[in-house]
Design a protein around this motif. Structure first.
Motif, PDB file in Angstrom:
ATOM      1  N   PRO A  60       0.774  -1.212  -0.092  1.00  0.00           N
ATOM      2  CA  PRO A  60       0.122  -0.077   0.091  1.00  0.00           C
ATOM      3  C   PRO A  60       0.869   1.318  -0.012  1.00  0.00           C
ATOM      4  O   PRO A  60       1.361   1.573   0.933  1.00  0.00           O
ATOM      5  CB  PRO A  60      -0.791  -0.188   1.319  1.00  0.00           C
ATOM      6  CG  PRO A  60       0.037  -1.061   2.112  1.00  0.00           C
ATOM      7  CD  PRO A  60       0.928  -1.844   1.233  1.00  0.00           C
ATOM      8  N   LEU A 120       0.937   4.543  -1.831  1.00  0.00           N
ATOM      9  CA  LEU A 120       0.398   5.639  -2.541  1.00  0.00           C
ATOM     10  C   LEU A 120       1.830   6.770  -2.625  1.00  0.00           C
ATOM     11  O   LEU A 120       1.826   7.266  -1.420  1.00  0.00           O
ATOM     12  CB  LEU A 120      -0.805   6.474  -1.956  1.00  0.00           C
ATOM     13  CG  LEU A 120      -2.210   5.683  -2.207  1.00  0.00           C
ATOM     14  CD1 LEU A 120      -3.114   5.837  -1.297  1.00  0.00           C
ATOM     15  CD2 LEU A 120      -2.593   5.518  -3.508  1.00  0.00           C
ATOM     16  N   LYS A 176      -5.420  -5.873  -8.270  1.00  0.00           N
ATOM     17  CA  LYS A 176      -5.818  -4.549  -7.272  1.00  0.00           C
ATOM     18  C   LYS A 176      -6.175  -3.332  -8.029  1.00  0.00           C
ATOM     19  O   LYS A 176      -7.140  -2.782  -7.747  1.00  0.00           O
ATOM     20  CB  LYS A 176      -5.182  -4.119  -6.081  1.00  0.00           C
ATOM     21  CG  LYS A 176      -3.965  -3.736  -6.091  1.00  0.00           C
ATOM     22  CD  LYS A 176      -3.980  -2.171  -6.055  1.00  0.00           C
ATOM     23  CE  LYS A 176      -2.391  -1.628  -6.440  1.00  0.00           C
ATOM     24  NZ  LYS A 176      -2.532   0.024  -6.773  1.00  0.00           N
ATOM     25  N   ASP A 185      -3.134  -3.077   0.239  1.00  0.00           N
ATOM     26  CA  ASP A 185      -3.157  -2.313  -1.178  1.00  0.00           C
ATOM     27  C   ASP A 185      -4.583  -2.060  -1.640  1.00  0.00           C
ATOM     28  O   ASP A 185      -4.893  -1.140  -1.987  1.00  0.00           O
ATOM     29  CB  ASP A 185      -2.250  -2.905  -2.080  1.00  0.00           C
ATOM     30  CG  ASP A 185      -1.419  -1.850  -3.232  1.00  0.00           C
ATOM     31  OD1 ASP A 185      -1.793  -0.734  -2.953  1.00  0.00           O
ATOM     32  OD2 ASP A 185      -0.959  -2.245  -4.154  1.00  0.00           O
ATOM     33  N   THR A 242      -5.727   1.596  -2.188  1.00  0.00           N
ATOM     34  CA  THR A 242      -5.882   2.073  -3.541  1.00  0.00           C
ATOM     35  C   THR A 242      -7.502   2.130  -3.788  1.00  0.00           C
ATOM     36  O   THR A 242      -7.674   3.288  -4.524  1.00  0.00           O
ATOM     37  CB  THR A 242      -5.307   1.238  -4.543  1.00  0.00           C
ATOM     38  OG1 THR A 242      -3.929   0.744  -4.093  1.00  0.00           O
ATOM     39  CG2 THR A 242      -5.514   1.685  -6.001  1.00  0.00           C
ATOM     40  N   LEU A 263      -6.045   9.714  -4.217  1.00  0.00           N
ATOM     41  CA  LEU A 263      -4.771   9.906  -4.745  1.00  0.00           C
ATOM     42  C   LEU A 263      -4.321   8.509  -5.818  1.00  0.00           C
ATOM     43  O   LEU A 263      -3.426   8.709  -6.585  1.00  0.00           O
ATOM     44  CB  LEU A 263      -3.717   9.740  -3.534  1.00  0.00           C
ATOM     45  CG  LEU A 263      -3.662  10.857  -2.758  1.00  0.00           C
ATOM     46  CD1 LEU A 263      -2.544  10.600  -1.591  1.00  0.00           C
ATOM     47  CD2 LEU A 263      -3.285  12.392  -3.353  1.00  0.00           C
ATOM     48  N   SER A 264      -5.109   7.530  -5.765  1.00  0.00           N
ATOM     49  CA  SER A 264      -4.998   6.546  -6.611  1.00  0.00           C
ATOM     50  C   SER A 264      -5.549   7.026  -8.196  1.00  0.00           C
ATOM     51  O   SER A 264      -6.437   7.343  -8.147  1.00  0.00           O
ATOM     52  CB  SER A 264      -5.569   5.296  -6.321  1.00  0.00           C
ATOM     53  OG  SER A 264      -5.900   4.550  -7.259  1.00  0.00           O
ATOM     54  N   ARG A 265      -4.503   6.780  -9.029  1.00  0.00           N
ATOM     55  CA  ARG A 265      -4.912   7.085 -10.525  1.00  0.00           C
ATOM     56  C   ARG A 265      -5.931   6.079 -11.031  1.00  0.00           C
ATOM     57  O   ARG A 265      -6.697   6.578 -11.521  1.00  0.00           O
ATOM     58  CB  ARG A 265      -3.806   7.171 -11.314  1.00  0.00           C
ATOM     59  CG  ARG A 265      -2.632   8.103 -11.333  1.00  0.00           C
ATOM     60  CD  ARG A 265      -1.828   8.194 -10.410  1.00  0.00           C
ATOM     61  NE  ARG A 265      -0.938   6.837 -10.371  1.00  0.00           N
ATOM     62  CZ  ARG A 265       0.354   6.610 -10.729  1.00  0.00           C
ATOM     63  NH1 ARG A 265       0.833   7.621 -11.530  1.00  0.00           N
ATOM     64  NH2 ARG A 265       0.631   5.291 -10.672  1.00  0.00           N
ATOM     65  N   ASN A 266      -5.857   4.808 -10.470  1.00  0.00           N
ATOM     66  CA  ASN A 266      -7.038   3.777 -11.193  1.00  0.00           C
ATOM     67  C   ASN A 266      -8.337   4.149 -10.386  1.00  0.00           C
ATOM     68  O   ASN A 266      -9.270   4.245 -11.009  1.00  0.00           O
ATOM     69  CB  ASN A 266      -6.444   2.372 -10.694  1.00  0.00           C
ATOM     70  CG  ASN A 266      -5.251   2.015 -11.387  1.00  0.00           C
ATOM     71  OD1 ASN A 266      -5.369   1.858 -12.480  1.00  0.00           O
ATOM     72  ND2 ASN A 266      -4.149   1.804 -10.862  1.00  0.00           N
ATOM     73  N   VAL A 272      -0.132   7.187 -15.084  1.00  0.00           N
ATOM     74  CA  VAL A 272      -0.742   5.924 -15.723  1.00  0.00           C
ATOM     75  C   VAL A 272      -1.594   5.135 -14.768  1.00  0.00           C
ATOM     76  O   VAL A 272      -1.451   5.018 -13.597  1.00  0.00           O
ATOM     77  CB  VAL A 272       0.601   4.827 -15.999  1.00  0.00           C
ATOM     78  CG1 VAL A 272       1.328   4.343 -15.087  1.00  0.00           C
ATOM     79  CG2 VAL A 272       0.201   3.823 -16.858  1.00  0.00           C
TER      80      VAL A 272
HETATM   81  O1  LIG Z   1      -0.225   0.878  -6.182  1.00  0.00           O
HETATM   82  C1  LIG Z   1      -0.606   2.180  -5.843  1.00  0.00           C
HETATM   83  C2  LIG Z   1      -0.841   2.404  -4.411  1.00  0.00           C
HETATM   84  O2  LIG Z   1      -0.117   1.136  -3.758  1.00  0.00           O
HETATM   85  C3  LIG Z   1      -0.838   3.367  -6.566  1.00  0.00           C
HETATM   86  O3  LIG Z   1      -2.121   3.368  -7.050  1.00  0.00           O
HETATM   87  P1  LIG Z   1      -2.267   4.163  -8.385  1.00  0.00           P
HETATM   88  O4  LIG Z   1      -1.260   3.447  -9.641  1.00  0.00           O
HETATM   89  O5  LIG Z   1      -3.768   3.738  -8.850  1.00  0.00           O
HETATM   90  O6  LIG Z   1      -2.030   5.728  -8.028  1.00  0.00           O
END
Ligand SMILES: O=C(CO)COP(=O)(O)O
Ligand SMILES: NC(=O)C1=CN([C@@H]2O[C@H](COP(=O)(O)OP(=O)(O)OC[C@H]3O[C@@H](n4cnc5c(N)ncnc54)[C@H](OP(=O)(O)O)[C@@H]3O)[C@@H](O)[C@H]2O)C=CC1
Length: 332
Positions: free
Chosen positions: A138, A140, A192, A245, A249, A254-257, A280
């Motif tokens: 985990p 970020l 994930k 994670d 996530t 803050l997670s791009r996904n 990405v």
């Molecule tokens: O892997 C991540 C956190 O552990 C980052 O996630 P993102 O790639 O979605 O930003």
């Protein structure tokens, strides 16, 4: 002090470079873009990918020259977007020092081959198994860049290599655990991201905690089943790289996904969500690879399958959630 080179000065590559520098190593970043190289080398700043850090450590520099980047490296860390890794690494195949350990930070499955990043890195560099290490957890990047307390998992089939990398990235705020389950770590980190896309989509569409918990838990079951079929240790899925994670996530903008999924849930198209993505979103190309891997290993992947319909056919969040379960009632 160890000489460490990081290939790829994106958000996580640069953040991990700072962790390594804080741990007392001599760190060289390699990047293609001259603007990023000059920023890190001359101003200790990555304005493009990690603007939140005003000044990167003094023992961290950068170059755009591949041979110069890896010449003295004892550890080479790869932090390139997963789908670009094989091609980018081909140029390093003959120049990485013979005994250097190679570490992957990447979280993705290669589209077309359905290969994990440990397989891609080892094939691209012709690297023996005992020199490969994966790092996942985990993590970020923005929080770690601000030196907030975090932990990660460092996995290798070679305990000496895992220990060397874990020691190299251990700081007062970043705590590595070791593992020998490379496959489990790779599967957790990659899958994930697909789950985070779906949770983000549900959040973007306005749904609350129950829906998020349902997707996360069913997602965990899916990634555990696929991971086990691929040869992973089931224990890994309950640890930092798995549940840990997923929590980070699937719970953070803050997670791009997560953010990519949230934008889809708000009604943006895949093209529009891609345009506004800040880096990405590995789950997007990985979704198809997970479906294909499921077919290959004879493991049902309803969540990845439903997300592939979102990405290719533009189905709504309601339709995506409807596809997660058939009409039949089954044992959990
Ligand atoms: O892997 C991540 C956190 O552990 C980052 O996630 P993102 O790639 O979605 O930003
Ligand atoms: N950000 C995070 O919090 C975390 C990310 N990860 C994983 O780490 C990996 C990298 O993520 P992150 O740094 O955040 O991503 P970014 O989007 O910030 O950066 C991607 C990196 O890949 C490089 N890249 C893309 N295409 C190529 C190419 N053809 N050749 C060479 N380099 C290329 C980019 O170079 P350029 O800048 O020149 O385009 C950039 O350095 C991903 O797999 C991600 O899942 C893992 C844990 C945490």
């Amino acid at each position: 002090m160890t000489n460490i080179t990081v290939l790829g000065a994106g958000a996580w590559g640069t953040t991990f470079g700072q962790v390594l520098a804080d741990a007392g190593n001599s760190v060289t970043m390699w990047a293609i873009e001259p603007e990023i190289v000059e920023g890190i080398r001359d101003h200790h700043h990555n304005a493009v990918r990690l603007p939140s850090v005003e000044r990167l450590p003094e023992n961290m520099t950068a170059t755009g020259d591949r041979a110069e980047a890896v010449r003295d490296a004892e550890i080479v860390v790869v932090a390139i977007a997963a789908q670009a890794a094989r091609k980018a690494l081909a140029d390093f195949r003959d120049i990485i020092p013979a005994h250097a350990i190679v570490v992957s930070l990447m979280k993705g499955i290669e589209r077309g081959t359905n290969k994990r990043m440990d397989e891609v890195v080892r094939e691209a560099l012709d690297l023996p198994e005992n020199r490969f290490v994966a790092v996942s957890g985990p993590n970020l990047s923005k929080e770690i860049a601000a030196r907030e307390p975090s932990a990660t998992v460092v996995a290798s089939t070679n305990p000496y290599a895992a220990a060397k990398v874990a020691n190299a990235c251990s700081t007062s705020y970043f705590h590595p655990f070791t593992s020998n389950d490379v496959i489990g770590l790779e599967m957790c980190g990659s899958l994930k991201n697909v789950v985070a896309l779906a949770v983000g989509m549900a959040r973007g569409a306005g749904y609350g905690e129950n829906t998020a918990a349902m997707i996360e838990t069913r997602g965990l079951a899916e990634l555990t089943a696929l991971g086990k079929a691929a040869g992973a240790d089931p224990k890994t899925f309950a640890g930092l790289a798995g549940v840990g994670d997923l929590i980070a996530t699937c719970g953070s903008p803050l997670s791009r996904n997560y953010t990519f999924g949230a934008n889809l849930g708000k009604g943006l198209t895949v093209e529009e969500a891609t345009k506004v993505s800040n880096g990405v979103a590995e789950g997007v190309p990985t979704t198809d690879a997970v479906v294909a891997l499921g077919d290959q290993l004879h493991v049902p992947t309803p969540l990845a399958f439903a997300m592939s319909h979102v990405l290719h056919e533009g189905i709504s969040c309601e339709q995506m959630l409807g596809e997660l379960f058939g009409t039949e009632i089954t044992a959990e």
